[in-house]
Design an enzyme around this catalytic site. Structure first.
Site, PDB file in Angstrom:
ATOM      1  N   ASP A  15       2.950  -3.081 -14.603  1.00  0.00           N
ATOM      2  CA  ASP A  15       2.287  -3.217 -13.153  1.00  0.00           C
ATOM      3  C   ASP A  15       3.544  -3.749 -12.068  1.00  0.00           C
ATOM      4  O   ASP A  15       4.445  -3.891 -12.425  1.00  0.00           O
ATOM      5  CB  ASP A  15       1.315  -4.543 -13.144  1.00  0.00           C
ATOM      6  CG  ASP A  15       0.256  -4.601 -11.901  1.00  0.00           C
ATOM      7  OD1 ASP A  15       0.223  -3.461 -11.405  1.00  0.00           O
ATOM      8  OD2 ASP A  15      -0.090  -5.609 -11.658  1.00  0.00           O
ATOM      9  N   ARG A  19       4.212  -2.254  -5.383  1.00  0.00           N
ATOM     10  CA  ARG A  19       5.135  -3.062  -4.778  1.00  0.00           C
ATOM     11  C   ARG A  19       6.338  -2.865  -4.450  1.00  0.00           C
ATOM     12  O   ARG A  19       7.170  -3.095  -3.653  1.00  0.00           O
ATOM     13  CB  ARG A  19       4.469  -4.438  -5.442  1.00  0.00           C
ATOM     14  CG  ARG A  19       3.260  -5.159  -4.588  1.00  0.00           C
ATOM     15  CD  ARG A  19       2.819  -6.424  -5.574  1.00  0.00           C
ATOM     16  NE  ARG A  19       2.088  -5.731  -6.781  1.00  0.00           N
ATOM     17  CZ  ARG A  19       1.766  -6.644  -7.754  1.00  0.00           C
ATOM     18  NH1 ARG A  19       1.916  -7.870  -7.834  1.00  0.00           N
ATOM     19  NH2 ARG A  19       1.239  -5.811  -8.805  1.00  0.00           N
ATOM     20  N   ASN A  63      -8.666   2.717 -12.761  1.00  0.00           N
ATOM     21  CA  ASN A  63      -7.703   3.413 -11.911  1.00  0.00           C
ATOM     22  C   ASN A  63      -8.335   4.647 -11.211  1.00  0.00           C
ATOM     23  O   ASN A  63      -7.646   5.175 -10.585  1.00  0.00           O
ATOM     24  CB  ASN A  63      -6.412   3.328 -12.391  1.00  0.00           C
ATOM     25  CG  ASN A  63      -5.628   2.254 -12.675  1.00  0.00           C
ATOM     26  OD1 ASN A  63      -4.853   2.233 -13.462  1.00  0.00           O
ATOM     27  ND2 ASN A  63      -5.688   1.107 -11.724  1.00  0.00           N
TER      28      ASN A  63
END
Ligand code: IPE
Ligand code: IPE
Ligand code: MG
Length: 269
Positions: A15, A19, A63
């Site tokens: 993950d 970001r 997803n």
């Protein structure tokens, strides 16, 4: 160099790609591309450390709800990645497998996946399992449906359904449950990953974003794992010995010294 029990099966929730990209002012797909490099590094590192099974959460059932652009990018990347990795899988004798509702994948990706699975089928140094279009709840539902059909057909009695028979219906039936589950990017949740299989898995969360995940991060996770006592509901020490794991040598980690006196982890069942 430190000697420590190596988990037989490591599972990773990869993950933080988005970001990572955002922090650099880049589009999300740049994070996914950098994430693919981290996959390649991690497969190699796991091989070198003697891990036998590595399951990577690449694309969850949920997803599919991302934007069509992002889903398209991820599917395209899967294809490119698989083709590009084949020589490395060969070199390291890594067998590729996949779990999840693979029928939902676009035909091209499904064909590539099947091709690489077939081309690596004879390798046995490590098994790399990609969880794609995977959800733990969906896997459980699919298993329940198969068992219900057998009951309906009269070939199975309800009282014959036990943990072993149920596990045999899951996508993961051929492999032992994960010993260590790593999640990157600091989130402390399972996000529908290996719900049944992780009942007694040791959890390790690192703040490192997936594209930055390195061999040092992996060694830090394994070192942390090696210090834990897995009790499986028994009292300390337990009354029955769990067979000891193979204990290959790890490069030393700055993080901590491993307690190499521990054993009892990671034996292939
Ligand atoms: C993980 O990174 C990759 C997939 C889920 C496919 P994310 O895309 O979830 O990255 P963040 O969580 O937005 O940072
Ligand atoms: C989990 O990450 C799925 C994968 C790593 C493939 P997500 O980013 O989708 O999870 P949530 O939405 O933060 O729980
Ligand atoms: Mg995420």
């Amino acid at each position: 160099m430190i000697a420590t029990p190596i988990p037989t099966h490591i599972a990773i929730i990869m993950d933080g790609n988005g970001r990572w990209a955002k922090a650099r002012g880049l589009p999300r797909y740049a994070g996914h591309h950098a994430g693919a490099e981290a996959v390649s590094r991690t497969v190699e590192a796991c091989c070198e450390l003697g891990v036998r099974v590595l399951t990577l959460y690449a694309f969850s059932w949920e997803n599919w709800n991302r934007s069509p652009e992002e889903v398209g990018d991820l599917m395209g990347l899967l294809d490119v990645f698989l083709r590009r990795e084949l020589p490395k899988l060969r070199r390291h004798q890594v067998r590729l497998q996949a779990i999840g509702r693979l029928k939902e994948l676009p035909a091209a990706q499904r064909a590539t996946l099947q091709e690489i699975i077939a081309q690596t089928a004879s390798f046995d140094r490590m098994t790399l399992i990609l969880a794609i279009s995977y959800g733990g709840r969906q896997e459980i539902i699919d298993a329940v449906r198969r068992l219900a059909q057998r009951v309906q057909a009269g070939s199975l009695q309800p009282q014959e359904i036990d943990e072993e028979r149920f596990s045999q219906q899951l996508d993961t039936a051929p492999w032992p449950d994960p010993d260590l589950l790593i999640r990157t990017s600091g989130e402390q949740r399972l996000s529908n990953f290996l719900l049944w299989q992780s009942s007694y898995t040791e959890l390790y969360v690192t703040a490192t974003l997936w594209p930055d995940f390195s061999k040092q991060d992996l060694v830090a996770a394994i070192t942390d794992y090696a210090r834990r006592e897995r009790r499986f509901g028994r009292t300390q020490g337990g009354f029955c010995e769990v067979p000891s794991a193979h204990t290959p040598v790890l490069p030393s980690s700055d993080e901590a010294e491993a307690d190499s006196s521990q054993d009892g982890v990671g034996t292939i069942r």
